[in-house]
Design a protein around this motif. Structure first.
Motif, short mmCIF file in Angstrom:
data_model
loop_
_atom_site.label_atom_id
_atom_site.label_comp_id
_atom_site.label_asym_id
_atom_site.label_seq_id
_atom_site.Cartn_x
_atom_site.Cartn_y
_atom_site.Cartn_z
N ASN A 223 0.81 -1.23 0.00
CA ASN A 223 0.00 0.00 0.00
C ASN A 223 0.84 1.27 0.00
N LEU A 224 2.17 1.12 0.11
CA LEU A 224 3.05 2.28 0.23
C LEU A 224 4.04 2.36 -0.93
N ASP A 225 4.60 3.56 -1.13
CA ASP A 225 5.72 3.74 -2.06
C ASP A 225 6.77 4.62 -1.38
N ASP A 226 7.87 4.89 -2.08
CA ASP A 226 8.98 5.67 -1.49
C ASP A 226 8.50 6.99 -0.92
N ARG A 227 7.74 7.73 -1.72
CA ARG A 227 7.32 9.08 -1.33
C ARG A 227 6.45 9.04 -0.07
N ALA A 228 5.47 8.13 -0.05
CA ALA A 228 4.56 8.04 1.10
C ALA A 228 5.31 7.62 2.36
N LEU A 229 6.25 6.69 2.20
CA LEU A 229 7.01 6.19 3.35
C LEU A 229 7.93 7.27 3.92
N ILE A 230 8.61 8.01 3.04
CA ILE A 230 9.49 9.10 3.50
C ILE A 230 8.68 10.15 4.25
N LYS A 231 7.50 10.47 3.73
CA LYS A 231 6.66 11.48 4.38
C LYS A 231 6.23 11.02 5.77
N MET A 232 5.93 9.73 5.92
CA MET A 232 5.59 9.18 7.24
C MET A 232 6.78 9.29 8.19
N MET A 233 7.98 9.01 7.67
CA MET A 233 9.18 8.97 8.50
C MET A 233 9.63 10.34 8.97
N VAL A 234 9.61 11.32 8.07
CA VAL A 234 10.18 12.63 8.40
C VAL A 234 9.13 13.71 8.61
N GLY A 235 7.87 13.38 8.31
CA GLY A 235 6.81 14.35 8.52
C GLY A 235 6.77 15.41 7.44
N ARG A 236 7.53 15.16 6.36
CA ARG A 236 7.57 16.12 5.25
C ARG A 236 8.08 15.38 4.02
N GLU A 237 7.94 16.00 2.86
CA GLU A 237 8.45 15.39 1.63
C GLU A 237 9.88 15.86 1.40
N LEU A 238 10.75 14.92 1.02
CA LEU A 238 12.13 15.28 0.69
C LEU A 238 12.25 15.30 -0.84
N ASN A 239 11.99 16.46 -1.41
CA ASN A 239 11.99 16.56 -2.87
C ASN A 239 13.39 16.44 -3.45
N GLU A 240 14.38 16.97 -2.71
CA GLU A 240 15.76 16.89 -3.18
C GLU A 240 16.57 15.99 -2.26
N ILE A 241 16.60 14.71 -2.59
CA ILE A 241 17.36 13.77 -1.75
C ILE A 241 18.86 14.04 -1.90
N TYR A 242 19.30 14.34 -3.13
CA TYR A 242 20.71 14.62 -3.39
C TYR A 242 20.86 16.10 -3.78
N PRO A 243 21.22 16.96 -2.82
CA PRO A 243 21.27 18.41 -3.07
C PRO A 243 22.59 18.84 -3.72
N LYS A 244 23.00 18.13 -4.77
CA LYS A 244 24.27 18.44 -5.44
C LYS A 244 24.19 19.82 -6.10
N GLU A 245 25.24 20.60 -5.92
CA GLU A 245 25.32 21.92 -6.54
C GLU A 245 26.58 22.02 -7.37
N GLU A 246 26.51 22.83 -8.41
CA GLU A 246 27.70 23.11 -9.21
C GLU A 246 28.54 24.14 -8.46
N VAL A 247 29.73 23.76 -8.05
CA VAL A 247 30.64 24.69 -7.37
C VAL A 247 31.94 24.75 -8.17
N PRO A 248 32.71 25.83 -8.05
CA PRO A 248 33.97 25.93 -8.81
C PRO A 248 34.93 24.78 -8.47
N ILE A 249 35.36 24.07 -9.50
CA ILE A 249 36.36 23.01 -9.35
C ILE A 249 37.65 23.55 -9.97
N THR A 250 38.66 23.71 -9.15
CA THR A 250 39.86 24.43 -9.59
C THR A 250 41.10 23.52 -9.69
N ASP A 251 42.17 23.89 -8.98
CA ASP A 251 43.47 23.23 -9.14
C ASP A 251 43.50 21.80 -8.60
#
Length: 497
Positions: A223-251
């Motif tokens: 009766n459940l899926d990932d989204r429903a289960l995560i919402k039960m666990m944390v009390g909110r939806e985690l839309n961005e599980i992997y918050p990867k950002e483009e940052v400067p990659i230098t030397d």
């Protein structure tokens, strides 16, 4: 289990929770770290005593004041944090507390124990392992399989599995799942704790969710899926599980050239840049951990070069690693990463004591308290105070303490070996955000992970190892789960069409 309450000084771990387990089923217990899952299971197996509540087994109320009573009641537990007796053999660990005794001499029958242990390992989990080997000579994955066999050998009717697949290969996971199905077909019941969603939906019949020490609900897995289960666990939806950002990659900050260690890895050459998160993928036993241990100086390489800022460095010990501004967050929090009986404060300041000393001798305690509290707050460690023992924290918060310890040293290179092993989705998201922030500051990060979505979601590049050899390097625009897995199984990237 009805209305179970458990309080520790300053913490109410369980607040009148309930849990119902049916015969011959797999019941998943889910929730963020600190939700109360492990505490409830420790009460069920006799490791902890509740302040109030009832345990009803087979229709009768029972009292389980200790582990021995739990075993007598047919309850066995495989713990998330392994605690083998390292100087004892595999067989001695499996039969610990219930050794086979010779009838006449009344001495321990090591021959019979070894024989039975070998049969159990082969029949139950399908692995060939010398039962006379000392536990200290096993890999973490092998120790995990021994713990599983130990629990099953107790002939329990209820088997609690707390993160049983956190350190084993996919092949071993398949064997474990086949074993679980065999056990449930025999009428045995499994309580399964894991943060791996895919596993939960694959193996469980029902799912119960806890949050902040409270019972949230129970439903059929179907009766459940990932989204429903995560919402039960944390009390909110985690839309961005992997918050990867483009940052400067230098030397280029770190380079290895033909780095080798007999029987572990061979001819490893790669580079790491400032601001980069470099993922290392591969199966258990590929040599990834051994490689980063050599770079840090924990177990030095036999040959090859390490260059930092284009200068050759000689790293033969962790002290050398720290001097070269390298931090190492080990996959084994309990054995290597933390002093579990020490306070949060003492753990955070452990790797950088010189910074808290006056004249290099006396510790400036007020400075130590102030800075450790600042780092704990910065990393959002959930605690009653910095004097709280680290062993009392959840796995996710323990991981944050390790990060705080190393970040306080202001390293340039941060090695993360399975940084989210055994922690929940909410805590994972916090660890990922910390990683992104560190990369933004120009830190260079190596991340070893056995979770492919994590590697793809958080890395700028991925290096793949198989049997101690590099089989491929993938840029972010080349990421392909199937191709990476082929490399992990031993196929060179150039051979993949």
């Amino acid at each position: 289990m009805k209305d179970i309450t458990k309080e520790y000084p300053g913490v109410k771990a369980l607040k009148g929770v309930q849990f119902k387990l049916k015969k011959g089923t797999v019941h998943a217990l889910m929730g963020e770290n600190g939700a109360g899952k492990s505490t409830l299971m420790k009460i069920l197996c006799g490791m902890e005593t509740p302040n109030s509540g009832q345990i009803i087994l087979g229709g009768n109320e029972v009292s389980i004041p200790d582990v021995r009573t739990g075993i007598k009641n047919g309850i066995s537990m495989i713990h998330q944090e392994l605690s083998p007796v390292l100087e004892m053999s595999v067989a001695e660990n499996i039969f610990l507390g219930r050794e086979i005794i010779k009838k006449i001499s009344r001495k321990v029958d090591h021959k019979s124990m070894n024989q039975q242990a070998q049969e159990l390992l082969k029949e139950q989990v399908g692995i060939e392992l010398n039962p006379a080997l000392k536990m200290k000579n096993l890999s973490v994955a092998q120790m995990q399989m021994v713990e599983i066999v130990k629990a099953i050998s107790q002939d329990a009717n209820i088997i609690i599995m707390d993160e049983p697949t956190s350190s084993i290969t996919e092949n071993e996971v398949e064997k474990l799942f086949a074993l679980i199905r065999k056990l449930t077909s025999q009428g045995k019941s499994i309580i399964y704790i894991s943060h791996k969603m895919e596993e939960i939906f694959q193996i469980s019949d029902e799912i119960t969710v806890f949050r902040d020490g409270q019972y949230i609900g129970t439903d059929l897995s179907s009766n459940l899926d990932d989204r429903a289960l995560i919402k039960m666990m944390v009390g909110r939806e985690l839309n961005e599980i992997y918050p990867k950002e483009e940052v400067p990659i230098t030397d280029i900050l770190l380079e290895t050239s033909s780095l080798s260690k007999e029987g572990k890895f061979k001819d490893i050459s790669f580079s790491l840049r400032k601001g980069e998160i470099l993922g290392f993928a591969g199966l258990v036993g590929a040599g990834r951990t051994e490689l980063v241990e050599a770079i840090f100086g924990f177990k030095p390489a036999d040959s090859g070069d390490i260059l930092i800022n284009n200068k050759k460095v000689n790293i033969k010990s962790p002290q050398d690693g720290i001097k070269n501004k390298i931090a190492f967050i080990s996959e084994d929090r309990k054995q290597v990463g933390l002093n579990l009986i020490a306070s949060i404060k003492d753990n955070i300041t452990l790797a950088n004591m010189k910074s808290y000393c006056i004249g290099g001798i006396a510790i400036n305690h007020s400075c130590e308290r102030r800075l450790s509290a600042e780092y704990a707050k910065k990393l959002n460690v959930k605690m009653s105070s910095i004097d709280m023992a680290v062993g009392k924290l959840s796995g996710g918060n323990q991981q944050k303490v390790i990060l705080a310890k190393w970040i306080s040293c202001d390293p340039d290179i941060i090695i993360l070996d399975e940084p989210t092993r055994g922690i929940d989705v909410g805590a994972k998201a916090e660890i990922y955000k910390i990683m992104v922030e560190l990369a933004r500051e120009g830190k260079a990060i190596i991340m070893i992970t056995s979770e492919m979505p994590e590697a793809i979601g958080m890395s700028d590049r991925i290096v793949v190892l198989s049997n101690g050899k590099m089989t491929g390097v993938f840029d972010r625009n080349e990421f392909d789960q199937e191709k990476i897995m082929l490399c992990a199984s031993g196929v060179n990237k150039e051979e993949i069409s």
